[in-house]
Design a protein around this motif. Structure first.
Motif, PDB file in Angstrom:
ATOM      1  N   ASP A  74       0.794  -1.243   0.000  1.00 17.09           N
ATOM      2  CA  ASP A  74       0.000   0.000   0.000  1.00 17.09           C
ATOM      3  C   ASP A  74       0.816   1.277   0.000  1.00 17.09           C
ATOM      4  N   ARG A  92      -1.160   4.749  -1.075  1.00 16.93           N
ATOM      5  CA  ARG A  92      -1.912   4.464  -2.290  1.00 16.93           C
ATOM      6  C   ARG A  92      -3.222   5.254  -2.371  1.00 16.93           C
ATOM      7  N   LYS A 147      -4.960  -1.929  -5.347  1.00 22.88           N
ATOM      8  CA  LYS A 147      -5.737  -2.060  -4.120  1.00 22.88           C
ATOM      9  C   LYS A 147      -6.753  -0.944  -3.972  1.00 22.88           C
TER      10      LYS A 147
END
Lengths: 504, 167
Positions: A74, A92, A147
């Protein structure tokens, strides 16, 4: 995966050449003055050059040595700096777009440059890693983009679907939902009708007018003798040469820039890849598109062609006015079908409502008056200067065209504005993307009860404002009410009156 | 075309700025005007060095004095009188401008943050300005009494928070 890594050592050369590019002007000035002033002997000059080069190379080395990154789940962590140390964490959630490029130097080493754009008006919304292997770049892109998708669509997309999406990043072969390519014929057409000709012509004129300085005297003497005989031929020839050179220049640069242009839509991502020498790859989320802009320049209008840009949070480049070009050239009629595939919520064929009669004279006067003043000055100062009185007539005509082009309308929650400076521009704006709506009225507009409407949307780094000049009082009221959240609340609580502008 | 639109016009915003704001603006305008006099002052200085006629000094000084007086006593007053704001439940509306009159609608849903600011002069008069930022633009209500500014900031912040982001 989670250990500190340096970039490929080629980064040294990339930043070395980058700083050389910036130094070029300094070096030229140094060179020219060093020559003409005759103050500095050649060895000293060479020494200065040497020191500058050494510094640039050393700087490149240090910035490579002292730049380390680590890809965590992330998040991308970066530490850099020799004297002032900086740590940067790129989460992210904050990533707006990731742009993968390959410049000439990167290509020699088989590397790519990664540009990460983050949200928010920080001092550096843009972040670069200048030399990475493609696999590393892909790794970063997957980690920082995939993600987010599953998060923003939690509940909408099943886990399996999410996997399929993230696989799309690794396995290039995954079939995209939609693919559009700029065909070679269209590319050539885009190059030939590019509106950069004007700018290039100015540049070419400047260059070509300098050419005589480098020619031998005897040639100039012959040329001058000939020019005096036939000045009109010469001037005509000069203009034609300038235009031809400029045209060729824009054709070549457009072909290089938009060659192999491909747009693919995969899930909610729009991938754009383009460029012959420097390949640019860009990914934008479809829901980050804040407005769509259709530009038809004068050369393309009679042929029925146009270019389509998107305004998005992240992804824009400076040479495109901070927008992103979505379709460099397509038929105006096809735009709605293509938008239906790429950004379906913008697929409209708006019917614009023109402006009141009073605004015609505003448009014409605004352009004609300065031209008239210039013409008057020309007539007074230059022999045959009265020919310049054609200028205000032309300006008035352009003003008339601007008036004819100007229009506004709305459909459901979308606002459409059409206007012309020289090129015709249409903007499609969803209400929920409009950050504020403003009306202004200058004293001349007050005489005719006209207003200028401004709407602001968020684009790369800064906001962008689109304006339409000289709308009527009624139009002002209609679109103020169309935009007003207070008004909608009031109407929905009464539930008897429908929304005014949508019922037009 | 649309009778409803022409007959019932959207009401103009009706809240004025604090009265003392005008005084602050006048002070600011007077300070700005001082810069205008640098030009005649420079000319006056050069009369000691070169032999120059005196009339351009008087003309330019007179002209700038007139400009300064106009700016301080007329323009600032007009500007203050024009400035209006109104905070609705779902949006903020501002109106401003002496020559070019502007009206802005800022929906609460689009407000990203609100803050109050104070320069030294505003602080002296116990005033503050309220700044409303959207993702693309920043707007300022330039002078309110401090308590009122704080109250307005909190109110806009609350309304912005309450505004449903899904519309």
């Amino acid at each position: 995966m989670s250990s500190w890594k340096r970039q490929h050592p080629a980064a040294i050369f990339v930043s070395f050449l980058g700083s050389l590019k910036q130094l070029v002007i300094t070096l030229i000035i140094l060179f020219v003055f060093g020559q003409s002033a005759q103050g500095l002997p050649t060895p000293v000059l060479a020494g200065i050059f040497g020191v500058i080069l050494l510094f640039a190379l050393g700087g490149g080395f240090v910035s490579w040595w002292k730049f380390e990154y680590m890809l965590l789940p992330d998040e991308l962590q970066v530490k850099q700096g020799l004297i002032v140390k900086r740590n940067r964490f790129i989460r992210r959630e904050r990533v707006q777009s990731i742009d993968i490029n390959a410049g000439p130097i990167q290509r020699i080493f088989g590397l790519v440059e990664v540009k990460i754009e983050t949200a928010g008006g920080g001092s550096e919304p843009e972040f670069r890693l200048i030399a990475l292997r493609r696999s590393e770049a892909e790794e970063i892109r997957v980690e920082l983009l995939k993600k987010k998708q599953s998060r923003s669509f939690a509940g909408e997309i099943s886990a399996g679907m999410d996997e399929a999406l993230s696989d799309g990043w690794n396995v290039k072969k995954a079939a995209p939902d939609f693919k559009w390519k700029l065909s070679p014929g269209m590319l050539l057409m885009a190059a030939v009708t590019s509106s950069g000709v004007g700018i290039a012509a100015t540049f070419a004129a400047a260059v070509i007018s300098q050419v005589p300085q480098f020619l031998p005297d005897w040639l100039i003497n012959i040329a001058v003798g000939w020019i005096i005989q036939s000045s009109i031929v010469y001037i005509g020839g000069f203009i034609v040469t300038v235009l031809l050179v400029a045209w060729l220049f824009t054709i070549i640069s457009t072909v290089l820039k938009y060659g192999f242009f491909t747009v693919t839509k995969q899930g909610n991502d729009i991938h754009i890849s383009r460029g012959v020498i420097e390949t640019r790859q860009l990914t934008i989320h479809a829901d980050r598109v804040h407005a769509v802009r259709i530009v038809t320049n004068l050369l393309r209008q009679p042929l029925g062609f146009c270019a389509v840009y998107v305004e998005s949070a992240g992804g824009g480049t400076k040479d495109e006015d901070l927008s992103t070009i979505l379709l460099p050239l397509c038929r105006r009629k096809q735009v709605v079908d293509l938008l239906q595939e790429i950004v379906p919520e913008y697929a409209f064929v708006p019917e614009y409502e023109g402006l009141p009669k009073e605004s015609m004279r505003r448009y014409m006067i605004r352009l004609a008056v300065p031209a008239l003043l210039a013409a008057a000055a020309a007539a007074y100062l230059i022999p045959y200067g009265y020919i310049a009185f054609l200028l205000p007539a032309a300006a008035g005509f352009i003003g008339y065209l601007q008036y004819k082009a100007a229009g506004i309308s709305s459909e459901k929650d979308y606002l459409f504005i059409r206007s012309r400076s020289i090129s015709l521009m249409e903007v499609f704006l969803p209400r929920r993307r409009i950050q504020d709506l403003e009306y202004s009225q200058n004293p001349l507009q007050r005489l005719d009860n006209l207003h200028t409407v401004h709407v602001s949307v968020l684009t790369t780094i800064i906001g962008k404002t689109f304006s339409l000049k000289h709308v009527s009082d009624e139009q002002r009221e209609i679109y103020m009410k169309w935009y007003s959240y207070e008004e909608r609340e009031r109407l929905s609580s009464i539930e008897t009156e429908p929304l005014a502008p949508d019922q037009e | 075309m649309n009778n409803a639109a022409t007959s019932d016009l959207r009401p103009l915003p009706d809240q004025p700025l604090a009265a003392k704001t005008l005084r602050v603006w006048k002070i600011g305008a007077a300070a700005e005007s001082l810069f205008l006099f640098l030009l005649p002052a420079g000319y006056w200085g050069s009369t000691f060095v070169w032999d120059l006629p005196m009339w351009p000094l008087y003309v330019s000084a007179g002209f700038f004095l007139l400009l300064a007086l106009l700016n301080i006593f007329v323009i600032q007053t007009l500007k203050w009188r024009r400035w209006r704001y109104k905070v609705y439940e779902n949006e903020v509306e501002l109106m401003r401008g002496v020559f070019i009159v502007e009206r802005v609608i800022i929906p609460m849903i689009r407000v990203q943050h609100v803050d109050t600011r104070q320069g030294p002069i505003l602080r002296h008069y116990k005033l503050a300005s309220v700044t409303i930022s959207t993702a693309a633009t920043i707007h300022e209500i330039p002078g309110l009494e401090m308590e009122k500014a704080d109250e307005l900031r909190d109110r806009i912040a609350r309304l912005a928070r309450e505004a449903d982001p899904d519309e």
